[in-house]
Design a protein around this motif. Structure first.
Motif, short mmCIF file in Angstrom:
data_model
loop_
_atom_site.label_atom_id
_atom_site.label_comp_id
_atom_site.label_asym_id
_atom_site.label_seq_id
_atom_site.Cartn_x
_atom_site.Cartn_y
_atom_site.Cartn_z
N THR A 38 0.83 -1.20 0.00
CA THR A 38 0.00 0.00 0.00
C THR A 38 0.87 1.26 0.00
OG1 THR A 38 -1.74 -1.15 1.22
CG2 THR A 38 -1.79 1.26 1.25
N TYR A 39 1.91 1.23 0.83
CA TYR A 39 2.81 2.38 0.96
C TYR A 39 3.49 2.69 -0.36
CZ TYR A 39 6.67 5.19 2.85
OH TYR A 39 7.58 6.19 3.11
N ILE A 40 4.05 1.67 -1.00
CA ILE A 40 4.72 1.87 -2.29
C ILE A 40 3.73 2.35 -3.34
CG2 ILE A 40 5.91 0.69 -4.19
CD1 ILE A 40 7.66 1.28 -1.77
N GLY A 41 2.52 1.81 -3.30
CA GLY A 41 1.50 2.24 -4.25
C GLY A 41 1.16 3.71 -4.09
N LEU A 42 1.04 4.17 -2.85
CA LEU A 42 0.76 5.58 -2.61
C LEU A 42 1.90 6.47 -3.11
CD1 LEU A 42 -0.72 5.41 1.01
CD2 LEU A 42 -1.95 6.12 -1.05
N LEU A 43 3.14 6.05 -2.81
CA LEU A 43 4.29 6.86 -3.24
C LEU A 43 4.41 6.88 -4.76
CD1 LEU A 43 7.09 5.93 -0.67
CD2 LEU A 43 5.36 7.73 -0.55
N ALA A 44 4.17 5.75 -5.40
CA ALA A 44 4.27 5.70 -6.86
C ALA A 44 3.20 6.58 -7.51
CB ALA A 44 4.14 4.25 -7.36
N LYS A 45 1.98 6.55 -6.98
CA LYS A 45 0.90 7.38 -7.53
C LYS A 45 1.20 8.85 -7.29
CE LYS A 45 -3.05 8.53 -9.28
NZ LYS A 45 -3.20 8.53 -10.76
N ALA A 46 1.69 9.18 -6.11
CA ALA A 46 2.04 10.58 -5.82
C ALA A 46 3.17 11.05 -6.73
CB ALA A 46 2.45 10.73 -4.35
N ASN A 47 4.11 10.16 -7.00
CA ASN A 47 5.21 10.51 -7.91
C ASN A 47 4.69 10.83 -9.30
OD1 ASN A 47 8.31 10.39 -8.36
ND2 ASN A 47 7.48 9.14 -10.01
N GLU A 48 3.73 10.01 -9.76
CA GLU A 48 3.15 10.26 -11.08
C GLU A 48 2.39 11.58 -11.11
OE1 GLU A 48 2.23 10.01 -14.98
OE2 GLU A 48 3.67 8.78 -13.84
N LEU A 49 1.71 11.89 -10.02
CA LEU A 49 0.98 13.15 -9.95
C LEU A 49 1.94 14.34 -9.99
CD1 LEU A 49 -1.67 12.17 -7.26
CD2 LEU A 49 -2.15 12.78 -9.64
N ARG A 50 3.10 14.18 -9.38
CA ARG A 50 4.10 15.25 -9.48
C ARG A 50 4.58 15.43 -10.92
NH1 ARG A 50 9.03 14.82 -5.79
NH2 ARG A 50 8.66 12.56 -5.75
N HIS A 51 4.74 14.32 -11.65
CA HIS A 51 5.09 14.42 -13.07
C HIS A 51 4.03 15.21 -13.83
CE1 HIS A 51 8.80 12.36 -13.98
NE2 HIS A 51 8.47 11.34 -13.20
N GLN A 52 2.79 15.01 -13.44
CA GLN A 52 1.68 15.70 -14.10
C GLN A 52 1.48 17.12 -13.55
OE1 GLN A 52 -1.67 13.08 -13.46
NE2 GLN A 52 -0.69 11.37 -14.53
N GLU A 53 2.32 17.51 -12.58
CA GLU A 53 2.24 18.81 -11.92
C GLU A 53 0.92 19.03 -11.19
OE1 GLU A 53 3.36 21.91 -14.61
OE2 GLU A 53 5.33 21.05 -15.00
N ASP A 54 0.32 17.92 -10.74
CA ASP A 54 -0.88 17.98 -9.91
C ASP A 54 -0.42 17.87 -8.46
OD1 ASP A 54 -3.32 17.90 -8.70
OD2 ASP A 54 -4.14 16.29 -9.95
#
Length: 217
Positions: free
Chosen positions: A16-32
């Motif tokens: 769960t933790y890695i999933g949250l970090l990976a999704k947050a990382n992708e959102l940063r790429h999208q500048e969200d």
């Protein structure tokens, strides 16, 4: 001094933790950044605080502030607050002090606080290019928190650590020129023009015009 409160996740919790970090990382790429912040805060609520988690939240607020046309200072304040909390958990991490210094320098700005944090970062890690270059960049601000000699000394260390960045050579050359060290300035500017990475066109034109005038006088 604070303590890292992050707990060791179970196998399912780790997923769960890695999933949250990976999704947050992708959102940063999208500048969200707002959505990324929400996921990082959820990670903290589930698994506890760590300096790295708090610092990445701070970086999101800082990016959000820079990309908000009607920024009131609220996001800059949040960035500083979160980074200060990260430093409470990792007071000897030079990187965090250098990032906080950048927030103070570019946010409000508060140059006195910025140079305090840069000096602390340099004390903790004399080889931190970010801290050395950031501190040197405060030369010339209205509060006069850095002397010309200090700025030159810091940039001299930067070009030793990273000799292939033309921007560092260019800036050091400008400081040498201001200090009346024209021969040293010329050497640095020539290095800037001969780096593997090209110097920005405007900077290159400035070097050309200054040095040609000097040779013709």
């Amino acid at each position: 001094m604070g303590e890292d409160t992050m707990t060791e996740p179970t196998t399912s919790g780790f997923t769960t933790y890695i999933g949250l970090l990976a999704k947050a990382n992708e959102l940063r790429h999208q500048e969200d950044y707002e959505a990324a912040i929400a996921l990082y805060i959820k990670s903290i609520e589930y698994f506890g605080e760590s300096a790295d988690l708090l610092a990445v939240v701070a970086s999101c607020y800082f990016a959000l502030a820079g990309g908000t046309p009607d920024e009131t200072g609220r996001n800059f304040e949040a960035a500083i607050l979160w980074m200060e909390k990260a430093i409470e958990l990792a007071p000897n991490d030079a990187r965090l002090h250098a990032d906080l210094a950048q927030y103070y320098a570019l946010g409000f700005p508060d140059y006195e606080r910025a140079i305090q944090e840069y000096r602390k970062a340099i004390e903790l890690d004399p080889h931190s290019k970010e801290a050395l270059a950031g501190a040197a960049a405060l030369y010339g601000v209205p509060e006069e928190v850095v002397t010309l000699d200090e700025a030159i000394g810091w940039l001299e260390r930067v070009v030793q650590l990273d000799p292939n960045d033309p921007n560092h050579h260019f800036r050091l050359g400008k400081l040498y020129w201001e200090a009346g060290r024209s021969a040293d300035a010329e050497k640095e500017w020539l290095k800037a023009l001969l780096c593997p990475q090209p110097l920005a066109s405007g900077s290159a034109r400035m070097i050309e015009s200054v040095l040609l005038v000097r040779k013709n006088t």
